[in-house]
Scaffold this motif. Structure first.
Motif: not given
Lengths: 200, 172
Positions: A48-49, A58-63, A55-56, A51-53
């Motif tokens: 789980l740890k 594969d995402m293009d974080f929106p600002l 997430i960063k 998995h949550y790590n």
């Protein structure tokens, strides 16, 4: 042991009360299934740890919030531009209004001048008409009348002079010259005003 | 919360909003995703959470850390969204069905798939415990429930997840 699964859950969260830990470990050492469960939950914890790590990654974080601040700044800039434009427009409008007042005065002046010239012109025309009439009168047979009052098209009264009637030949010449050289100027109202405007 | 953690949290009390965003937006995103399960929805949630935070920043009394406050806002937003949209409520049933009916020889599914089947409530608790490493008390504070409830729900969530992740040999 009763509720061993529940206790394993507490244990992996470090929330199992200390006074229960001895019995828990004792049971765990004796029971294979419980050990297997503990192992599974630990694997899950790690999974789980990760998995949550992940997430960063594969995402293009929106600002958007920062963009929101930018938008706010942009709107503020637009507001200042709009305010400046409005102020400029206001100044321009006032300037035009003042100029219009000056133009109005100029137009009024021009009108007065025009009316004056027009009147002079009318007078001159009347004078010429009078002279023509006078000449016509002198050339008629009835010129020997002492006093003749003629009505011209303009309704002007003419009283021929006795003396001039006598010396009619020279007077005819005088009248002809005067009529010929009369400074008749044709001018329209609109032309006159336009010229004044351009002049200004 | 440990003293170290408290100190760390207090350090961020003075952070400006952009800094706070940089520091915690990913955590809020992950938390929102654990509840809503969809990245796009979670991204929207992050925006909403920080906007709400920005609007209500002055009303923050300091009773909890800024991060906790952000997570509480995020939680309210996410569960309101679920409530309004009836969002993925089927997942709760799916998870229960999988737990009760799946035989041991069922094909193994990935952790991501299993988490999608898990209810939002179980998902958020697992996130707060396994990733954020909050204590039961802190989780209870964020999720507005009793510590006992947190313990039981976490246990249930793990049970369901373990069952779903088991392969035909009965191992993870």
């Amino acid at each position: 042991m009763k509720d061993i699964e529940y206790k394993i859950s507490l244990f992996i969260d470090n929330e199992l009360p200390e006074n229960e830990q001895a019995d828990f470990f004792k049971y765990l050492s004796e029971d294979k299934d419980s050990r297997e469960m503990l192992s599974d939950l630990n694997k899950m914890k790690t999974g789980l740890k990760e998995h949550y790590n992940d997430i960063k990654g594969d995402m293009d974080f929106p600002l958007t919030l920062v963009k929101g601040n930018d938008n706010e700044k942009k709107y503020k800039t637009y507001f200042y531009y709009a305010a400046a434009a409005s102020l400029l427009f206001l100044i321009l409008s006032i300037s035009l209004l003042v100029n219009a007042q000056f133009y109005k005065e100029d137009i009024n002046k021009s009108k007065t001048v025009y009316e004056s010239v027009k009147n002079d012109n009318e007078k001159l025309k009347n004078e010429i008409t009078q002279l023509i009439t006078e000449k016509s009168y002198l050339q008629t047979e009835s010129h020997d009348k002492k006093t003749v009052i003629l009505k011209t098209a303009a309704g002007i009264k003419i009283t021929p002079n006795k003396n001039t009637i006598k010396n009619n030949e020279s007077y005819y010449t005088f009248l002809d010259n005067k009529i010929k050289n009369a400074p008749v100027v044709k001018i329209s109202k609109s032309d006159f005003i336009t010229q004044q405007m351009i002049g200004n | 919360m440990t003293n170290e953690k408290v100190t760390a949290e207090l350090d961020y009390m003075t952070l400006s909003l952009p800094d706070l965003f940089e520091k915690y937006s990913l955590d809020v995103f992950r938390y929102a995703k654990s509840i809503l399960k969809e990245s796009d929805e979670a991204k929207d949630a992050v925006q909403e959470v920080f906007l709400k935070y920005a609007k209500n920043e002055k009303s923050f009394k300091g009773n909890c850390s800024q991060k906790t406050w952000l997570l509480i806002i995020a939680r309210n937003y996410c569960f309101n969204k679920i409530k309004n949209n009836n969002y993925k409520n089927i997942s709760i049933d799916n998870a229960e069905i999988a737990f009760y009916s799946a035989p041991d020889f069922e094909m193994k599914i990935s952790l991501e798939e299993a988490l999608k089947l898990l209810s939002p409530e179980h998902n958020e608790l697992l996130y707060l415990k396994e990733y954020s490493n909050y204590s039961y008390k802190e989780i209870a504070e964020i999720t507005n429930q009793t510590v006992e409830n947190v313990k039981i729900k976490l246990f249930r969530g793990r049970q369901i997840l373990r069952k779903m992740l088991k392969n035909e040999r009965g191992t993870l």
